[in-house]
Enzyme design. Structure first.
Site, PDB file in Angstrom:
ATOM      1  N   HIS A 263       0.735  -1.291  -0.036  1.00 28.54           N
ATOM      2  CA  HIS A 263      -0.198   0.101   0.016  1.00 28.54           C
ATOM      3  C   HIS A 263       1.029   1.377  -0.089  1.00 28.54           C
ATOM      4  CE1 HIS A 263      -4.212   1.775   1.501  1.00 28.54           C
ATOM      5  NE2 HIS A 263      -3.242   2.690   1.114  1.00 28.54           N
TER       6      HIS A 263
ATOM      7  N   HIS B 103       0.791   4.905  -2.550  1.00 28.56           N
ATOM      8  CA  HIS B 103       0.590   5.777  -3.612  1.00 28.56           C
ATOM      9  C   HIS B 103       1.652   6.425  -4.352  1.00 28.56           C
ATOM     10  CE1 HIS B 103      -3.915   5.646  -2.172  1.00 28.56           C
ATOM     11  NE2 HIS B 103      -3.270   5.228  -1.155  1.00 28.56           N
TER      12      HIS B 103
ATOM     13  N   ASP C 112       1.372   9.052  -6.183  1.00 28.15           N
ATOM     14  CA  ASP C 112       1.371  10.435  -6.198  1.00 28.15           C
ATOM     15  C   ASP C 112       1.335  10.930  -4.967  1.00 28.15           C
ATOM     16  OD1 ASP C 112      -1.140   9.221  -6.041  1.00 28.15           O
ATOM     17  OD2 ASP C 112      -2.557  10.842  -5.884  1.00 28.15           O
TER      18      ASP C 112
ATOM     19  N   GLY D 193      -9.899   7.690  -1.766  1.00 29.83           N
ATOM     20  CA  GLY D 193     -10.613   9.009  -1.557  1.00 29.83           C
ATOM     21  C   GLY D 193     -11.318   9.116  -0.375  1.00 29.83           C
TER      22      GLY D 193
ATOM     23  N   HIS E 270      -9.676   0.599   0.036  1.00 30.64           N
ATOM     24  CA  HIS E 270      -9.482   1.450   1.203  1.00 30.64           C
ATOM     25  C   HIS E 270     -10.962   1.474   2.089  1.00 30.64           C
ATOM     26  CE1 HIS E 270      -5.983   3.741  -0.954  1.00 30.64           C
ATOM     27  NE2 HIS E 270      -5.875   4.103   0.224  1.00 30.64           N
TER      28      HIS E 270
ATOM     29  N   GLU F 169     -10.799   3.275   7.645  1.00 33.66           N
ATOM     30  CA  GLU F 169      -9.931   4.612   7.986  1.00 33.66           C
ATOM     31  C   GLU F 169     -10.461   5.593   8.577  1.00 33.66           C
ATOM     32  OE1 GLU F 169      -8.310   6.267   4.224  1.00 33.66           O
ATOM     33  OE2 GLU F 169      -6.506   6.806   5.344  1.00 33.66           O
TER      34      GLU F 169
ATOM     35  N   ASP G 230       1.792   4.021   3.016  1.00 33.23           N
ATOM     36  CA  ASP G 230       0.679   4.668   2.123  1.00 33.23           C
ATOM     37  C   ASP G 230       1.206   5.982   1.325  1.00 33.23           C
ATOM     38  OD1 ASP G 230      -2.005   5.167   1.774  1.00 33.23           O
ATOM     39  OD2 ASP G 230      -2.387   6.406   3.705  1.00 33.23           O
TER      40      ASP G 230
HETATM   41  O1  LIG Z   1      -4.944   6.607   2.859  1.00 30.85           O
HETATM   42  C1  LIG Z   1      -5.586   7.151   2.078  1.00 30.85           C
HETATM   43  N1  LIG Z   1      -7.254   7.122   2.290  1.00 30.85           N
HETATM   44  C2  LIG Z   1      -7.708   7.557   0.945  1.00 30.85           C
HETATM   45  N2  LIG Z   1      -7.438   7.870   0.160  1.00 30.85           N
HETATM   46  C3  LIG Z   1      -6.118   7.947  -0.404  1.00 30.85           C
HETATM   47  C4  LIG Z   1      -5.186   7.730   0.823  1.00 30.85           C
HETATM   48  N3  LIG Z   1      -4.052   8.078   0.425  1.00 30.85           N
HETATM   49  C5  LIG Z   1      -4.033   8.598  -0.776  1.00 30.85           C
HETATM   50  N4  LIG Z   1      -5.171   8.529  -1.403  1.00 30.85           N
HETATM   51  C6  LIG Z   1      -5.838   8.983  -2.379  1.00 30.85           C
HETATM   52  C7  LIG Z   1      -5.119  10.429  -2.926  1.00 30.85           C
HETATM   53  C8  LIG Z   1      -4.582  10.154  -4.221  1.00 30.85           C
HETATM   54  O2  LIG Z   1      -4.646  11.145  -4.966  1.00 30.85           O
HETATM   55  C9  LIG Z   1      -5.294   8.766  -4.720  1.00 30.85           C
HETATM   56  C10 LIG Z   1      -4.563   7.945  -5.716  1.00 30.85           C
HETATM   57  O3  LIG Z   1      -3.423   7.449  -5.391  1.00 30.85           O
HETATM   58  O4  LIG Z   1      -5.583   8.296  -3.462  1.00 30.85           O
HETATM   59 ZN   LIG Z   2      -3.805   4.761   0.857  1.00 31.54          ZN
END
Ligand SMILES: O=c1[nH]cnc2c1ncn2[C@H]1C[C@H](O)[C@@H](CO)O1
Ligand SMILES: [Zn+2]
Length: 356
Positions: free
Chosen positions: A15, A17, A19, A174, A201, A204, A293
């Site tokens: 996990h 991301h 970006d 998101g 996801h 959380e 993350d």
């Molecule tokens: O931890 C998270 N929870 C929900 N959404 C998340 C988390 N970390 C990043 N994101 C979102 C923001 C990014 O733009 C998107 C794609 O990687 O996923």
């Molecule tokens: Zn995430």
């Protein structure tokens, strides 16, 4: 466990991301090239600190606002290739031998790239990063559908179209509040029809009901975060615990939780490392994986997450070996490749650590 041992230990991350993990200096350079003038500072060190502080609000929504800056500079083929290559290099330098990196292709279309071009550029970048790292890391990607938009079915189709060519699965991410996973049921049904892997996801910012929907309605194989499964667990004064039916189902089926402690502290999903539910869940027998993350946004690396766990719970190499093997066992990679990484890289790596 010493820092040098932590760095040397083989790690797997499920996990992370794309970006959320750019190098600050790269963001500044790409912003100049793109003519993006909204960065809060032009100094790499200050920018790194800015992200971590801005994301430290206790709210997932505020945490997610910071991604506007990274996505703004990830809009061309060259930028995506560079960011992906550097991601692989940075992870490999941190001892990561297997990574599943996720991103939302729909967030990279502002300058005319198509969804397929975005996926191709990211895959090209990862192959380059693996090569530059001397083959010490294997990277697969997960394509993410954003929970608040309505493109998840399209992204699920994109996942199926690019499977076996660098893409290993799908995810939704998101803001969790107001966007339950079942809104994206057509996407999950498409993936199921095509025998494609996905994680979600959940648990959380919203509690057990979100995890229930992700697992039982949508069919998620793993859960991103999932720490609020503790809503369905009662811990008694003598330290014993009673699991509700959902918690028992998740544990007994070995559904991996992609736990990201530092991110949880920032978004308010946990108070501090010492009281983070990862240790309780591990002791109860849940399949726990440890993850970053967002390395930039959360100011972390796999080694730092390991170090926080050493400090909070006194974990030694045997626990990290357990987390790493659990991650590979739950990876969306063909079984022979997972076994090869476990038997030929992870087990020998930890055996070498034990010998000093
Ligand atoms: O931890 C998270 N929870 C929900 N959404 C998340 C988390 N970390 C990043 N994101 C979102 C923001 C990014 O733009 C998107 C794609 O990687 O996923
Ligand atoms: Zn995430």
């Amino acid at each position: 466990m010493h820092l040098s041992d932590i760095l040397r230990a083989p790690k797997a991350v499920l996990h992370d991301h794309l970006d959320g993990g750019l190098r600050p200096a790269t963001i500044i350079e790409l912003a100049r090239e793109h003519g993006y003038d909204k960065l809060p500072t032009q100094d790499p060190a200050a920018l790194g600190t800015w992200f971590r502080d801005a994301a430290d609000s206790g709210s997932l929504e505020r945490y997610l606002e910071t991604f506007a800056h990274t996505c703004a500079v990830m809009q061309t083929r060259e930028a995506l290739e560079r960011v992906a290559a550097e991601c692989a290099e940075d992870l490999a330098a941190d001892g990561v031998v297997y990574a599943e990196i996720r991103y939302a292709p729909e967030q990279h279309l502002e300058r005319g790239l198509t969804l397929d071009e975005v996926v191709d550029a990211v895959n090209t970048g990862f192959r380059e990063g693996e090569r530059r790292s001397g083959g010490r890391i294997t990277v697969g990607t997960l394509l993410t559908g954003m929970r608040h938009t309505d493109r998840s079915a399209e992204i699920a189709e994109l996942t199926v179209a690019h499977r076996d060519r660098g893409v290993v699965g799908f995810d939704i991410a998101g803001g969790e509040i107001g966007n339950p996973p079942a809104r994206h049921l057509p996407a999950f049904q498409h993936l199921k029809r095509h025998n494609c892997h996905f994680t979600i996801h959940a648990g959380e910012a919203v509690g057990a009901e979100s995890i229930h929907e992700a697992v039982q309605v949508c069919g998620a194989e793993r859960i991103g975060h999932g720490v609020r499964i503790t809503d369905d667990i009662t811990v008694h004064e003598d330290g014993t615990a009673t699991l509700g039916h959902l918690a028992a189902y998740v544990r007994d089926n070995g559904i991996a939780l992609e736990v990201c402690p530092t991110s949880n502290l920032q978004t308010g999903a946990a108070k501090d490392y010492a009281s983070h539910p990862i240790d309780l869940l591990r002791r109860l027998g849940f399949r726990i994986t440890l993850n970053t993350d967002n390395r930039l946004v959360s100011g972390t690396t796999m080694s730092r997450e390991f170090a926080h766990m050493v400090e909070a719970f006194g974990y030694g190499p045997e626990v990290f070996e357990e987390f790493t093997v659990a991650a590979l066992e739950s990876a969306f990679l063909p079984l022979p490749e997972r076994r090869r990484l476990i038997d030929e890289v992870v087990r020998p790596g930890y055996a070498a650590l034990r010998q000093g």
